[in-house]
Design a protein around this motif. Structure first.
Motif, PDB file in Angstrom:
ATOM      1  N   ARG A 172      -7.061  12.457   1.499  1.00 42.23           N
ATOM      2  CA  ARG A 172      -7.071  12.744   2.938  1.00 42.23           C
ATOM      3  C   ARG A 172      -6.446  14.114   3.152  1.00 42.23           C
ATOM      4  NH1 ARG A 172      -4.210   8.535   6.695  1.00 42.23           N
ATOM      5  NH2 ARG A 172      -4.883  10.146   8.187  1.00 42.23           N
ATOM      6  N   SER A 198       1.501   5.296   0.451  1.00 42.74           N
ATOM      7  CA  SER A 198       1.021   6.560   1.008  1.00 42.74           C
ATOM      8  C   SER A 198       1.815   7.676   0.341  1.00 42.74           C
ATOM      9  CB  SER A 198       1.224   6.622   2.526  1.00 42.74           C
ATOM     10  OG  SER A 198       0.331   5.760   3.196  1.00 42.74           O
ATOM     11  N   GLU A 220      -3.017   5.630  -0.819  1.00 41.67           N
ATOM     12  CA  GLU A 220      -3.541   6.634   0.100  1.00 41.67           C
ATOM     13  C   GLU A 220      -2.829   7.944  -0.220  1.00 41.67           C
ATOM     14  OE1 GLU A 220      -3.833   6.783   4.877  1.00 41.67           O
ATOM     15  OE2 GLU A 220      -1.793   6.529   4.093  1.00 41.67           O
ATOM     16  N   HIS A 221      -3.602   8.953  -0.615  1.00 41.57           N
ATOM     17  CA  HIS A 221      -3.002  10.245  -0.960  1.00 41.57           C
ATOM     18  C   HIS A 221      -3.371  11.260   0.109  1.00 41.57           C
ATOM     19  CE1 HIS A 221      -1.993  13.325  -4.372  1.00 41.57           C
ATOM     20  NE2 HIS A 221      -1.256  13.484  -3.284  1.00 41.57           N
ATOM     21  N   ILE A 222      -2.349  11.710   0.840  1.00 43.11           N
ATOM     22  CA  ILE A 222      -2.534  12.663   1.938  1.00 43.11           C
ATOM     23  C   ILE A 222      -2.041  14.035   1.487  1.00 43.11           C
ATOM     24  CG2 ILE A 222      -1.934  13.229   4.321  1.00 43.11           C
ATOM     25  CD1 ILE A 222      -1.370  10.254   4.770  1.00 43.11           C
ATOM     26  N   ARG A 269       0.865  -1.184   0.000  1.00 44.45           N
ATOM     27  CA  ARG A 269       0.000   0.000   0.000  1.00 44.45           C
ATOM     28  C   ARG A 269       0.899   1.231   0.000  1.00 44.45           C
ATOM     29  NH1 ARG A 269      -5.067   1.941   1.229  1.00 44.45           N
ATOM     30  NH2 ARG A 269      -5.239   3.738   2.620  1.00 44.45           N
ATOM     31  N   LYS A 325       7.934   2.324   5.211  1.00 36.79           N
ATOM     32  CA  LYS A 325       7.602   3.113   6.406  1.00 36.79           C
ATOM     33  C   LYS A 325       8.587   2.820   7.535  1.00 36.79           C
ATOM     34  CE  LYS A 325       4.680   5.764   8.789  1.00 36.79           C
ATOM     35  NZ  LYS A 325       5.056   5.600  10.206  1.00 36.79           N
ATOM     36  N   ILE A 378       6.146   4.866   1.486  1.00 35.22           N
ATOM     37  CA  ILE A 378       5.892   6.307   1.564  1.00 35.22           C
ATOM     38  C   ILE A 378       6.657   7.004   0.451  1.00 35.22           C
ATOM     39  CG2 ILE A 378       5.933   8.342   3.048  1.00 35.22           C
ATOM     40  CD1 ILE A 378       4.339   6.066   4.246  1.00 35.22           C
ATOM     41  N   ALA A 414       0.442   8.557   7.894  1.00 35.40           N
ATOM     42  CA  ALA A 414       0.368   7.580   6.812  1.00 35.40           C
ATOM     43  C   ALA A 414       0.123   6.169   7.342  1.00 35.40           C
ATOM     44  CB  ALA A 414       1.653   7.611   5.987  1.00 35.40           C
ATOM     45  N   THR A 415      -0.660   5.401   6.587  1.00 32.48           N
ATOM     46  CA  THR A 415      -0.946   4.013   6.946  1.00 32.48           C
ATOM     47  C   THR A 415      -0.352   3.024   5.950  1.00 32.48           C
ATOM     48  OG1 THR A 415      -3.042   3.993   5.718  1.00 32.48           O
ATOM     49  CG2 THR A 415      -3.117   4.731   8.012  1.00 32.48           C
ATOM     50  N   GLY A 416       0.318   3.514   4.913  1.00 28.78           N
ATOM     51  CA  GLY A 416       0.846   2.642   3.872  1.00 28.78           C
ATOM     52  C   GLY A 416       2.137   1.949   4.252  1.00 28.78           C
TER      53      GLY A 416
END
Length: 322
Positions: A76, A25, A53-55, A23, A175, A101, A96-98
């Motif tokens: 996000r 981020s 996941e796009h922050i 995943r 991460k 990164i 971040a949860t991925g």
């Protein structure tokens, strides 16, 4: 530090059956960049890797940026004031949860297939902590520079971290690796990535280089580091000088690291002195060269070493200190 312009290739899509456990981020810091942010967001939407996941970390925009972000519910948002781009990146990483990164500036873009290319590299190298592809700098639709040196991608020495092409946005990190390296320092407004990469080197980060072009930087007048405007260079040199002096006096680093840091110190100091002399400020030039922990002789020696090294390395190559 010359970047090849012949080995850049477009990334191939991930073949069917490729594991999709990773995943991503993506962290995008922004502040009043609505006119460019859309293209950056679109470059993520076009990726063929879907577990993303796009922050977006906004520093308090008032130009319609927040409305643009709100129109894209998949994003996000972390809002509120911050202390600059590196504070925003730190906030994004913390949220971040991925597994992987990466960093996307609000005025830049990922190339199609960039995430798939990185994922393939991580999948094929279980001990790999980071992946780095090629990057380019464009202005007005024209390619100005290409960064794809193998040495810069691998990031295996102090010289590449401090003097090479940093390409922080063409790098993808596990991460767990970022947790080990630590956050970006807020002591530097523009060049904290140099200090970050130097810490990565000292902590033995394992980076796998990949061939594909994964990232495009954009040169424009408001860019913090790629504006191309001569008036902004002294501020960057001053920050790099501070980075150099920090690592030249750091505890528990190798003699080679200290030597490279002194080289960067000499380059920056020499350019700052030259800038003051050209501006007709000999007094300020004298204060730069005469003061500091090393004193006049030490500073002169550093400048001499830096200039010799710069000449040998052909300082005007892409990604180096210019």
């Amino acid at each position: 530090m010359c970047a090849s312009r012949t080995s850049i290739i477009a990334p191939e899509p991930a073949p069917e059956g490729t594991p999709v456990a990773l995943r991503f981020s993506i962290i995008t810091p922004t502040f009043n960049r609505r006119d460019m942010l859309g293209e950056a967001l679109d470059s993520v939407a076009r990726q063929d890797w879907r577990d993303v996941e796009h922050i977006v970390v906004d520093g308090g925009s008032t130009d319609g940026t927040l409305e643009l972000i709100a129109s894209r519910p998949a994003l996000r948002l972390i809002g509120g004031p911050d202390q600059g781009v590196y504070d925003a990146l730190n906030k994004g990483v913390a949220a971040a949860t991925g597994d992987i990164i990466c960093f996307l500036n609000s005025d830049d873009a990922f190339e199609p297939g960039a995430l798939s290319a990185a994922a393939m590299a991580f999948t094929g190298a279980s001990i790999c902590e980071s992946v780095c592809g090629a990057a380019r700098l464009v202005a007005g639709g024209e390619v100005i520079e290409v960064y794809d040196r193998e040495e810069d991608k691998r990031l295996i020495s102090a010289r590449t971290a401090l003097l090479g092409a940093s390409m922080i946005n063409a790098r993808f990190f596990r991460k767990s690796a970022l947790d080990r390296i630590g956050p970006f320092s807020l002591d530097y407004r523009v060049v904290s990535d140099r200090d970050f990469l130097m810490r990565a080197v000292t902590r033995g980060l394992l980076t796998k280089p990949i061939e594909p072009l994964v990232y495009t930087y954009r040169r424009h007048h408001a860019s913090l580091s790629f504006s191309g405007e001569a008036a902004r260079r002294p501020a960057i040199w001053k920050e790099l000088l501070a980075v150099a002096r920090h690592w030249a006096t750091a505890d528990d680093v190798s003699p080679e690291t200290k030597r490279v840091a002194r080289t960067l110190e000499g380059r920056c100091l020499g350019r700052l002195v030259q800038n003051e002399l050209r501006a007709g400020r000999p007094g300020d030039a004298w204060r730069l060269i005469a003061h500091g922990e090393r004193g006049l002789l030490g500073n002169l020696a550093a400048v001499g070493h830096g200039l010799i090294d710069a000449t040998a390395a052909r300082i005007a190559v892409p990604g180096g200190l210019r």
